[in-house]
Design a protein around this motif. Structure first.
Motif: not given
Length: 445
Positions: A101-102, A105-106, A109, A199, A202
């Motif tokens: 998940k991290k 996210d990275d 971004e 997305e 996630l």
């Protein structure tokens, strides 16, 4: 003949059958005997077999009791270990999902930031395409002027190669910028597609973390735990851990790939916009040098053609003299040939045996052959000399025409093309603001 036995009469020859009768009686006696008795060794062996069988049955029973006790203990340990392993696997699974998940996210971004940069680069490319029209027009005019060359000078020489290369460079840069603009637009679309999948992944992982947190908190004393008949069913749409890992990794790799492609496109645009002006300036210089060298070479060729023209005219006079000499040499062979033929004809009138093929006769024949061969060689050489003389005359005319062709080429290259190319504006690759359509966007991501 058969023999009949009774108490009162016997055949006179019965003494011959007595041995057979004895054998038959012995066989019948064995058939009527009671079963034989066992030997002592067999009795002992049977007892030993019974002992072994009893011992084996008892040993199997003892092993079964011991195995049952071990099985009960083992199952208890296995159950406790299995539940502990499940708790550990759930904990590892939670850590793994949090890790991915991290990662997602990275990547999300980074991808958003890179897409914003690409939008600015697309604007720069659109502005840069307008700066390539005038140089292409001038180069095409030079090529059109040089099409007016005539004869052998209408050649794809170094000057034309450089002019064609210059036009190809400009067209290539235009096509490259256009294609790069299309690639940037396509890359923006791919980035947005990768962003959508990130997305969605996630969101799914957030739900999975919530469910696995609840499962990890359950124990044997937790309320609302129950047995379910179809709890161990395999969901038809479930995937293997490898497929799950591959899916998450594919999303991450796809995002990383799109970001890497975006960065490569940004670097490509920077290189194109910074190098194209310099390339065009260098190619313009190369064309000017080619014109200067071509003019020098053409003038040198003109001078050499003029020198060769003078030499060819001298050679024509020399070859005319050579033809005269060869014609005289052929005429000089006519007398010796007539003498040899006359001698041979006269010697044919020798009488009888005197008509001999002597040494003189053989030498006369060879002499006739030698003279004929010499005349043939002289005629062949004369024909070659006459052909060469005709060729020299044609070459004289060709050289005279070629000198005029070179004069025409010098006029086109020196007066028309070189003069027109002086109007090409200077190209400075250092002015990135004018050529590249504005300053580069900051690489903040």
């Amino acid at each position: 003949m058969p023999i009949f036995w009774d108490s009162g009469c016997v055949d006179e020859d019965h003494s011959a059958f007595l041995p057979q009768l004895g054998l038959w009686e012995a066989a019948m006696a064995r058939l009527l005997q009671p079963p034989p008795k066992f030997l002592p060794a067999e009795w002992h062996m049977a007892n030993e077999n019974q002992y072994h069988r009893a011992e084996a049955e008892r040993s199997r029973s003892e092993r079964l009791v011991a195995e049952s006790q071990r099985l009960v203990e083992e199952i208890g340990k296995t159950t406790r270990k299995s539940q502990s392993d499940v708790n550990k696997k759930l904990e590892q699974r939670l850590e793994e999902v949090r890790f991915w998940k991290k990662e997602l996210d990275d990547k999300l971004e980074e991808l958003v930031c890179t897409t914003e940069d690409l939008l600015a680069y697309r604007t720069r490319l659109e502005n840069a395409l307008e700066s390539l029209k005038e140089p292409l027009h001038i180069t095409q005019m030079c090529l059109e002027y040089r099409e007016k060359r005539v004869g052998i000078d209408l050649v794809h020489d170094k000057v034309e190669q450089e002019l064609v290369k210059e036009a190809e460079i400009i067209r290539g840069v235009t096509a490259l910028l256009t294609r790069t603009l299309e690639e940037v637009s396509e890359q923006i679309r791919l980035n947005r597609s990768a962003k959508y999948h990130l997305e969605k992944d996630l969101k799914d992982k957030f739900v999975a973390l919530t469910i696995d947190d609840v499962c990890f908190s359950l124990n044997n004393n937790s309320p609302n735990i129950r047995c379910s008949e179809d709890a161990v069913r395999v969901e038809p749409h479930s995937v293997s851990p490898e497929d799950w890992l591959g899916f998450s990794n594919a999303n991450v790799e796809k995002a990383a790939k799109q970001r890497s492609s975006s960065l490569a496109l940004k670097a490509l645009v920077d290189r194109i916009l910074s190098q194209t002006a310099g390339d065009l300036r260098r190619q313009c210089d190369a064309v000017d040098v080619a014109f200067r060298d071509g003019l020098q070479e053409t003038k040198g060729a003109r001078d050499k053609l003029a020198a060769h023209l003078a030499k060819v005219m001298e050679e024509i006079a020399c070859q005319e003299k050579n033809v005269t000499v060869l014609e005289k040499a052929i005429a000089d062979q006519e007398g010796p040939a007539k003498v040899a033929h006359t001698r041979l004809e006269t010697r044919t009138h020798r009488p009888n045996v005197e008509l001999c093929r002597d040494a003189a006769q053989c030498r006369l024949v060879r002499e006739v052959q030698e003279i004929a061969h010499s005349v043939a060689r002289l005629k062949e050489t004369l024909a070659r000399a006459q052909a060469e003389l005709r060729g020299l005359n044609r070459r004289q005319l060709a050289l005279q025409e070629e000198v005029q062709v070179k004069e025409n080429t010098i006029y086109i290259d020196e007066v028309l093309c070189t003069h027109m190319r002086k109007s090409i504006p200077p190209r400075d690759g250092g002015d990135q603001g004018e050529w590249a359509g504005g300053p580069r966007p900051d690489a903040g991501c």
